[in-house]
Motif scaffolding. Sequence first.
Motif, PDB file in Angstrom:
ATOM      1  N   PRO A 122     -74.551  60.882  72.382  1.00  0.00           N
ATOM      2  CA  PRO A 122     -73.677  60.341  73.423  1.00  0.00           C
ATOM      3  C   PRO A 122     -73.446  58.833  73.388  1.00  0.00           C
ATOM      4  N   VAL A 123     -74.478  58.028  73.140  1.00  0.00           N
ATOM      5  CA  VAL A 123     -74.276  56.574  73.102  1.00  0.00           C
ATOM      6  C   VAL A 123     -73.427  56.206  71.885  1.00  0.00           C
ATOM      7  N   SER A 124     -73.687  56.839  70.766  1.00  0.00           N
ATOM      8  CA  SER A 124     -72.896  56.601  69.560  1.00  0.00           C
ATOM      9  C   SER A 124     -71.436  57.003  69.773  1.00  0.00           C
ATOM     10  N   TRP A 125     -71.229  58.133  70.443  1.00  0.00           N
ATOM     11  CA  TRP A 125     -69.866  58.615  70.740  1.00  0.00           C
ATOM     12  C   TRP A 125     -69.122  57.596  71.593  1.00  0.00           C
ATOM     13  N   LEU A 126     -69.767  57.094  72.637  1.00  0.00           N
ATOM     14  CA  LEU A 126     -69.139  56.078  73.480  1.00  0.00           C
ATOM     15  C   LEU A 126     -68.912  54.790  72.703  1.00  0.00           C
ATOM     16  N   GLY A 127     -69.844  54.455  71.817  1.00  0.00           N
ATOM     17  CA  GLY A 127     -69.672  53.270  70.980  1.00  0.00           C
ATOM     18  C   GLY A 127     -68.437  53.373  70.108  1.00  0.00           C
ATOM     19  N   SER A 128     -68.184  54.552  69.592  1.00  0.00           N
ATOM     20  CA  SER A 128     -66.995  54.760  68.762  1.00  0.00           C
ATOM     21  C   SER A 128     -65.720  54.602  69.589  1.00  0.00           C
ATOM     22  N   TRP A 129     -65.723  55.150  70.790  1.00  0.00           N
ATOM     23  CA  TRP A 129     -64.568  54.967  71.684  1.00  0.00           C
ATOM     24  C   TRP A 129     -64.358  53.490  72.013  1.00  0.00           C
ATOM     25  N   TYR A 130     -65.441  52.807  72.319  1.00  0.00           N
ATOM     26  CA  TYR A 130     -65.372  51.383  72.666  1.00  0.00           C
ATOM     27  C   TYR A 130     -64.756  50.584  71.525  1.00  0.00           C
ATOM     28  N   ARG A 131     -65.242  50.807  70.311  1.00  0.00           N
ATOM     29  CA  ARG A 131     -64.710  50.088  69.146  1.00  0.00           C
ATOM     30  C   ARG A 131     -63.255  50.468  68.878  1.00  0.00           C
ATOM     31  N   TYR A 132     -62.951  51.737  69.007  1.00  0.00           N
ATOM     32  CA  TYR A 132     -61.585  52.225  68.775  1.00  0.00           C
ATOM     33  C   TYR A 132     -60.597  51.529  69.716  1.00  0.00           C
ATOM     34  N   ARG A 133     -61.001  51.315  70.942  1.00  0.00           N
ATOM     35  CA  ARG A 133     -60.116  50.705  71.934  1.00  0.00           C
ATOM     36  C   ARG A 133     -60.129  49.182  71.880  1.00  0.00           C
ATOM     37  N   GLN A 134     -60.811  48.618  70.892  1.00  0.00           N
ATOM     38  CA  GLN A 134     -60.767  47.168  70.669  1.00  0.00           C
ATOM     39  C   GLN A 134     -59.685  46.783  69.664  1.00  0.00           C
ATOM     40  N   ARG A 135     -58.971  47.755  69.143  1.00  0.00           N
ATOM     41  CA  ARG A 135     -57.936  47.453  68.155  1.00  0.00           C
ATOM     42  C   ARG A 135     -56.909  46.483  68.749  1.00  0.00           C
TER      43      ARG A 135
END
Length: 197
Positions: free
Chosen positions: A73-86
């Motif tokens: 779960p933390v890794s999944w949220l981390g991926s979303w967070y990074r994805y939305r930093q584009r």
Amino acid sequence: MLVFYKDRLVILSMPKTGTTALQSALGARADMVVTGPPELKHAPLYRYDRFFRPIYEKVCDTTLETLAVVREPVSWLGSWYRYRQRPFLEGKPNSTANVTFDEFVDAYTRGAKPGFANVGSQARFVAPRPDGAPLTHLFRYEAPDVLFDFLEQRIGIRPEPRRENVSPTTTLELSDKTRDKLQRKCAEDFALYRSID
């Protein structure tokens, strides 16, 4: 979403779990590839049950097994967070350009989530409808060889996915307080991940 009719298998495309790369690797072998719109490409189990399952049951008189990949779960949220930093999202409501990862996760645990933290739930993605069938197969994102072994045996091809849709690299720091809150508020996501053998 990938449908392998002859093999009686559907791979659901949970966002941020490498399923876009899996689609590229296996799409030519699939009987149906749903690439858009996102609401259908990333259809959760309940949407598959409501719209896709009846087609196969009524027209083809068959039921297909379902498969999904979940991420810690933390890794999944981390991926979303990074994805939305584009960069092209900057200034938009779903951009995380001006928030820390800790702020993002804290916002995710709220009842009314701001746009940048409204990314769904892995547990809800794989939850069946009240009268629907449960998910048949569940694999961990962090153990791809287990998934690839299963697919090689089931459909006769071992996928060799390339990295696609890769998010920018950034530091993901989470305070103990926010981590504890996430584990408490999203207990079902952590329980789902732990349930996988």
